[in-house]
Design an enzyme around this catalytic site. Structure first.
Site, PDB file in Angstrom:
ATOM      1  N   CYS A   2       1.582 -23.897  -0.885  1.00  0.00           N
ATOM      2  CA  CYS A   2       1.872 -24.477   0.421  1.00  0.00           C
ATOM      3  C   CYS A   2       1.762 -23.370   1.457  1.00  0.00           C
ATOM      4  CB  CYS A   2       3.286 -25.054   0.409  1.00  0.00           C
ATOM      5  SG  CYS A   2       3.780 -25.802   1.977  1.00  0.00           S
ATOM      6  N   HIS A   6       2.411 -34.410  -1.531  1.00  0.00           N
ATOM      7  CA  HIS A   6       2.878 -33.119  -1.005  1.00  0.00           C
ATOM      8  C   HIS A   6       2.971 -33.158   0.523  1.00  0.00           C
ATOM      9  CE1 HIS A   6       2.763 -28.504  -0.985  1.00  0.00           C
ATOM     10  NE2 HIS A   6       2.555 -28.830   0.286  1.00  0.00           N
ATOM     11  N   GLU A   7       1.911 -33.671   1.157  1.00  0.00           N
ATOM     12  CA  GLU A   7       1.881 -33.671   2.633  1.00  0.00           C
ATOM     13  C   GLU A   7       2.908 -34.636   3.216  1.00  0.00           C
ATOM     14  OE1 GLU A   7       0.562 -31.282   4.061  1.00  0.00           O
ATOM     15  OE2 GLU A   7      -0.558 -30.642   2.297  1.00  0.00           O
ATOM     16  N   HIS A  16       6.395 -33.356   3.455  1.00  0.00           N
ATOM     17  CA  HIS A  16       6.692 -32.503   4.617  1.00  0.00           C
ATOM     18  C   HIS A  16       7.298 -33.319   5.757  1.00  0.00           C
ATOM     19  CE1 HIS A  16       5.211 -28.499   3.679  1.00  0.00           C
ATOM     20  NE2 HIS A  16       4.059 -28.980   3.218  1.00  0.00           N
TER      21      HIS A  16
END
Ligand code: NI
Length: 170
Positions: free
Chosen positions: A100, A142-143, A146
């Site tokens: 990341c 994953h994104e 965020h």
């Protein structure tokens, strides 16, 4: 074009939930996306979420080719996704290595759902829906994490599988 500084783990802004985009026609959104593209490209990222450059909006970009950090990422089409939603299609989770831009120099093995359907909007406000599997599904999870203030180490179940990328034997 403007490459923005990427916030690093420890910055409280990375732990906040981001707000939905409501104004699609604004120059603010297209300027944000331009900066996100430039910043992701500069760091050879596989993806980038707006909170990583300090903008608390539900905007992510990912994919594209010629990624030296993730040789498999060429299979993920370049996507700009606003107000994303993830539906899990297969409850099976698979471990895979992630990095990341907010956790520079480190890699960790993270369990992710193997198949998802994601939906959201293009920057023009048109609805997108897509089924993703494998690395593609991993990048989207994953994104989108965020946007909810979650960094990948928080998803890890075995911290022995966490280390510096120049030391790990991957
Ligand atoms: Ni990230």
């Amino acid at each position: 074009m403007s490459i923005r500084p990427v916030l690093r783990m420890g910055d409280a802004r990375l732990l906040e939930s981001a707000a939905e985009v409501t104004d699609f026609a604004s120059g603010e959104l297209s300027g944000l996306l331009q900066d996100m593209r430039d910043t992701m490209q500069e760091h050879s990222g596989a993806g980038l979420a707006a909170p990583q450059i300090g903008v608390p909006l539900r905007v992510v970009i990912f994919g594209g080719c010629e990624n030296i950090r993730y040789p498999d990422s060429g299979v993920v089409p370049y996507t700009e996704l606003i107000n994303p939603h993830i539906e899990i299609l297969d409850e099976t989770r698979e471990e895979g290595w992630e990095g990341c831009l907010s956790v520079p120099g480190l890699r960790g093995e993270v369990p992710r759902f193997v198949a998802i359907r994601y939906s959201g909007f293009t920057p023009e406000g048109e609805r997108i829906e897509c089924v993703a599997e494998g690395f593609h599904a991993r990048v989207v999870q994953h994104e989108v994490d965020h946007l909810d203030g979650i960094l990948y180490p928080q998803r890890m179940t075995d911290l022995r599988r966490f280390g510096f990328e120049d030391v790990l034997d991957l």
